[in-house]
Design a protein around this motif. Structure first.
Motif, PDB file in Angstrom:
ATOM      1  N   UNK A   1      36.579  42.678  29.768  1.00  0.00           N
ATOM      2  CA  UNK A   1      35.951  43.595  31.122  1.00  0.00           C
ATOM      3  C   UNK A   1      34.545  42.454  31.412  1.00  0.00           C
ATOM      4  N   UNK A   2      34.652  42.181  32.757  1.00  0.00           N
ATOM      5  CA  UNK A   2      33.490  41.595  33.213  1.00  0.00           C
ATOM      6  C   UNK A   2      32.837  42.637  34.203  1.00  0.00           C
TER       7      UNK A   2
ATOM      8  N   UNK B   1      37.626  42.721  36.263  1.00  0.00           N
ATOM      9  CA  UNK B   1      36.451  42.605  36.666  1.00  0.00           C
ATOM     10  C   UNK B   1      36.035  43.877  37.449  1.00  0.00           C
ATOM     11  N   UNK B   2      35.000  44.324  37.166  1.00  0.00           N
ATOM     12  CA  UNK B   2      34.502  45.633  37.654  1.00  0.00           C
ATOM     13  C   UNK B   2      33.240  45.728  38.503  1.00  0.00           C
ATOM     14  N   UNK B   3      33.333  46.304  39.580  1.00  0.00           N
ATOM     15  CA  UNK B   3      32.352  46.253  40.626  1.00  0.00           C
ATOM     16  C   UNK B   3      32.027  47.611  41.291  1.00  0.00           C
ATOM     17  N   UNK B   4      30.750  47.828  41.583  1.00  0.00           N
ATOM     18  CA  UNK B   4      30.574  49.055  42.266  1.00  0.00           C
ATOM     19  C   UNK B   4      29.493  49.071  43.400  1.00  0.00           C
ATOM     20  N   UNK B   5      29.588  49.970  44.131  1.00  0.00           N
ATOM     21  CA  UNK B   5      28.590  49.929  45.148  1.00  0.00           C
ATOM     22  C   UNK B   5      28.383  51.268  45.817  1.00  0.00           C
ATOM     23  N   UNK B   6      27.090  51.647  45.924  1.00  0.00           N
ATOM     24  CA  UNK B   6      26.637  52.914  46.363  1.00  0.00           C
ATOM     25  C   UNK B   6      25.819  53.186  47.517  1.00  0.00           C
TER      26      UNK B   6
ATOM     27  N   UNK C   1      35.569  49.057  42.146  1.00  0.00           N
ATOM     28  CA  UNK C   1      37.060  48.457  42.370  1.00  0.00           C
ATOM     29  C   UNK C   1      36.927  47.739  41.066  1.00  0.00           C
ATOM     30  N   UNK C   2      38.260  47.651  40.703  1.00  0.00           N
ATOM     31  CA  UNK C   2      38.726  46.842  39.490  1.00  0.00           C
ATOM     32  C   UNK C   2      39.756  45.757  39.722  1.00  0.00           C
TER      33      UNK C   2
ATOM     34  N   UNK D   1      30.112  56.140  39.052  1.00  0.00           N
ATOM     35  CA  UNK D   1      30.861  57.575  38.915  1.00  0.00           C
ATOM     36  C   UNK D   1      31.583  57.387  37.773  1.00  0.00           C
ATOM     37  N   UNK D   2      31.167  58.290  36.657  1.00  0.00           N
ATOM     38  CA  UNK D   2      31.845  57.985  35.381  1.00  0.00           C
ATOM     39  C   UNK D   2      33.045  58.610  35.181  1.00  0.00           C
ATOM     40  N   UNK D   3      33.287  59.601  36.145  1.00  0.00           N
ATOM     41  CA  UNK D   3      34.992  60.212  36.036  1.00  0.00           C
ATOM     42  C   UNK D   3      35.815  59.020  36.520  1.00  0.00           C
ATOM     43  N   UNK D   4      35.429  58.759  37.850  1.00  0.00           N
ATOM     44  CA  UNK D   4      36.417  57.736  38.472  1.00  0.00           C
ATOM     45  C   UNK D   4      36.669  56.476  37.714  1.00  0.00           C
ATOM     46  N   UNK D   5      35.416  56.038  37.183  1.00  0.00           N
ATOM     47  CA  UNK D   5      35.485  54.915  36.413  1.00  0.00           C
ATOM     48  C   UNK D   5      36.231  55.024  35.142  1.00  0.00           C
ATOM     49  N   UNK D   6      36.033  56.058  34.340  1.00  0.00           N
ATOM     50  CA  UNK D   6      36.962  56.128  33.422  1.00  0.00           C
ATOM     51  C   UNK D   6      38.343  56.078  33.682  1.00  0.00           C
ATOM     52  N   UNK D   7      38.910  56.837  34.591  1.00  0.00           N
ATOM     53  CA  UNK D   7      40.083  56.947  34.932  1.00  0.00           C
ATOM     54  C   UNK D   7      40.623  55.641  35.448  1.00  0.00           C
TER      55      UNK D   7
END
Ligand SMILES: Cc1cn([C@H]2C[C@H](O)[C@@H](COP(=O)(O)OP(=O)(O)OP(=O)(O)O)O2)c(=O)[nH]c1=O
Length: 190
Positions: A6-7, A65-70, A107-108, A174-180
């Motif tokens: 995982x990056x 590759x995992x990225x996020x935006x808030x 996004x993954x 968001x940990x719920x969405x990230x875990x899923x």
């Protein structure tokens, strides 16, 4: 077989801390440099998803590759990241005593090119802020670089009367969405 590599495509220490709560330590951290300007008329949720996707696409490397935006939004209006005190004040005056939304997209991108996305939406209501409360919060400096001019993980939580949705989403991942999302990509999460 163990989890794939995982990056984390993020410069944010908060995203690193949040993902650690799922028991995941990224194999690499690679901040994504992208143009973060919203398009004309772009809706907050579309903007958040597009940013997360573009960050995930902007980073190279072997693995997922995992990225996020808030994004903080009042109605259709996207609030800026507060880089100066005047912007932070403007945001706080706008958020005072009313409900706003925090859109947190992830996004993954998988090695086969597949792109998975999820969006978390949280409603937050600040108390009506007095001039003294705004001045004290501005003096704390905690607003610096934060979307919407506040950080729920600090003193601002004392001014937040109500929240519905994902606390981790407001902070940045968001940990719920990230875990899923990670589970669906084959990551070994307890
Ligand atoms: C509303 C809110 C925002 N924020 C922050 C998280 C992010 O830093 C910022 C939103 O900006 P982002 O563009 O989502 O993230 P970033 O620029 O910090 O990191 P990167 O793109 O490298 O992953 O606002 C908080 O820390 N707490 C809050 O309560």
């Amino acid at each position: 077989m163990g989890s794939p590599k995982l990056i984390l495509a993020s410069a944010s220490p908060r995203r690193r801390e949040l993902i650690a709560r799922l028991g995941i330590v990224p194999d690499a951290i690679a901040p994504a440099e992208i143009d973060e300007s919203p398009l004309k008329g772009e809706l907050p949720r579309d903007y958040a998803v597009r940013m997360a996707r573009e960050k995930a696409m902007a980073v190279g490397g072997e693995g997922h590759i995992l990225a996020g935006d808030t994004v903080v939004a009042v109605g259709r209006r996207i609030l800026p990241k507060a880089e100066d005190e005047a912007t932070a004040r403007h945001c706080l005056e706008l958020l005072s005593g009313r409900r706003h939304r925090v859109l947190s997209a992830i996004a993954l991108r998988s090695p086969d090119g597949a792109l998975r996305e999820k969006l978390s939406e949280t409603s937050v209501r600040f108390k009506r802020l007095s001039e003294e409360e705004i001045a004290a919060y501005l003096a704390s400096g905690e607003w610096h670089g934060k979307a919407g001019g506040y950080a729920i993980q600090g003193a601002a939580e004392g001014l937040i009367a109500w929240i519905e949705g994902s606390h981790s989403g407001v902070v940045g991942l968001p940990l719920f969405e990230t875990r899923a999302l990670l589970k669906s990509a084959g990551f070994d999460i307890g």
